[in-house]
Write a protein that holds these residues in place. Structure first.
Motif, PDB file in Angstrom:
ATOM      1  N   VAL A 139      -8.042   3.696  16.346  1.00  0.00           N
ATOM      2  CA  VAL A 139      -7.023   2.689  16.723  1.00  0.00           C
ATOM      3  C   VAL A 139      -5.532   3.608  16.335  1.00  0.00           C
ATOM      4  N   LYS A 140      -4.677   3.368  17.307  1.00  0.00           N
ATOM      5  CA  LYS A 140      -3.603   4.080  17.083  1.00  0.00           C
ATOM      6  C   LYS A 140      -2.615   3.361  16.552  1.00  0.00           C
ATOM      7  N   THR A 141      -1.838   4.005  15.284  1.00  0.00           N
ATOM      8  CA  THR A 141      -0.639   3.379  14.972  1.00  0.00           C
ATOM      9  C   THR A 141       0.461   4.336  14.371  1.00  0.00           C
ATOM     10  N   LYS A 168       4.105   5.584   3.210  1.00  0.00           N
ATOM     11  CA  LYS A 168       5.697   5.465   2.975  1.00  0.00           C
ATOM     12  C   LYS A 168       6.400   6.739   3.052  1.00  0.00           C
ATOM     13  N   GLY A 169       7.390   6.456   4.032  1.00  0.00           N
ATOM     14  CA  GLY A 169       7.954   8.005   4.429  1.00  0.00           C
ATOM     15  C   GLY A 169       7.424   8.808   5.255  1.00  0.00           C
ATOM     16  N   GLY A 170       6.224   7.978   5.922  1.00  0.00           N
ATOM     17  CA  GLY A 170       5.374   9.100   7.031  1.00  0.00           C
ATOM     18  C   GLY A 170       6.284   8.903   8.261  1.00  0.00           C
ATOM     19  N   ARG A 171       5.791   9.546   9.384  1.00  0.00           N
ATOM     20  CA  ARG A 171       6.358  10.011  10.489  1.00  0.00           C
ATOM     21  C   ARG A 171       6.549   8.789  11.401  1.00  0.00           C
ATOM     22  N   PHE A 172       7.325   8.862  12.315  1.00  0.00           N
ATOM     23  CA  PHE A 172       7.355   7.809  13.379  1.00  0.00           C
ATOM     24  C   PHE A 172       6.238   8.054  14.621  1.00  0.00           C
TER      25      PHE A 172
END
Ligand SMILES: [Zn+2]
Length: 276
Positions: A11-13, A20-24
């Motif tokens: 599943v894509k997300t 937290k602070g992850g990439r877009f």
């Protein structure tokens, strides 16, 4: 006893929703389920992952159809439960137990495929599901049409199993098979009654921490996402408490497997290394 975790689907997300602070940027989450080959009881499943019933099942209501269109899980045909079991010489009728960690669709989707299985569940969570109107369940990602029609006759509630202390700072739980090899431990917060499973393999502990977090690094790097998990969690205070318990367990140097982490686990399913 053998334990391994196939990946039923992706599943894509967006990474920032689960870290937290992850990439877009979007990442592919896995949707694992567990297979235990018990020396006396044979094949046992821990959940079922996503199966075709979520995507094209004829019993699906409008909301489950919408759910599948929005999340768009891509099934991993090679690692669907029946395919994995068949490769080991088992049919679906050989599965006597499915341990249901919680009732979200990506954990119960394929329960109907196992006609002889009894379902080991958290009794309070199941009671809550039965007493909640359909709309209330839908709001929590629970689609009761995925449960077999005779589900209630096939349920074994954890509270009827003997108590056991799993150690490692985990809460006292229940000995699932009565032989100490798998202890159900409450990991409340993500979903009502969610529980993990502490197993002992060759003297070492393995915790299936289910959906305590999507990514292990969110725990080990202190990067638990904020508002999305608050939105999804059944009880955010309990959610943070369960995260702290599992983070502490990992800090002790022990292994945990999560349902959705894209990182490879030492317990992931590798057909060539799993013989009957
Ligand atoms: Zn879940």
């Amino acid at each position: 006893m053998k334990v391994f975790f196939p990946n039923s689907a992706w599943v894509k997300t967006r990474e920032r929703l689960v870290l937290k602070g992850g990439r877009f940027a979007k990442i592919d989450l896995k949707v694992r389920y567990g297979v235990i080959i018990h020396p006396k009881l044979g094949p046992i499943l821990i959940d079922t992952g996503y199966t075709e019933e979520v995507i094209s099942g004829t019993k699906r209501g409008v909301m489950l159809d919408l759910y599948a269109r929005v999340l768009r899980p891509r099934l991993n045909k090679a690692e669907q439960p029946k395919a994995v079991l068949a490769r080991m010489g088992y049919g679906p009728e050989d599965v006597r137990y499915v341990i249901v960690t919680h009732f979200h669709a990506d954990h119960v989707s394929g329960l109907g495929q196992f006609p002889n299985a009894q379902f080991i569940v958290d009794g309070a969570a199941y009671k809550h599901l039965r007493s909640t109107p359909r709309r209330g369940n839908l709001r929590h990602g629970i689609f009761t049409e995925l449960l077999p029609d005779n589900f209630s006759e096939r349920v074994i509630e954890l509270c009827h199993l003997p108590e056991a202390d799993p150690g490692y700072g985990l809460p006292v739980g229940h000995d699932i098979f009565g032989d100490g090899c798998a202890v159900a431990v409450s990991l409340e917060g993500h979903a009502k009654g969610q529980f993990g499973i502490l197993m002992t393999l060759n003297g070492s502990p393995l915790l299936y921490a289910v959906d305590v977090q999507w990514l292990a690094c969110a725990l080990t790097e202190g990067r638990i996402p904020g508002w999305p998990s608050r939105l999804v969690a059944d009880d955010f205070t309990a959610y943070k408490h369960s995260a702290a318990i599992v983070a502490d367990y990992i800090k002790q140097g022990h292994t945990a497997v999560f349902c959705h982490d894209p990182e490879t686990s030492a317990y992931d399913y590798l057909p060539e290394t799993i013989a009957k």
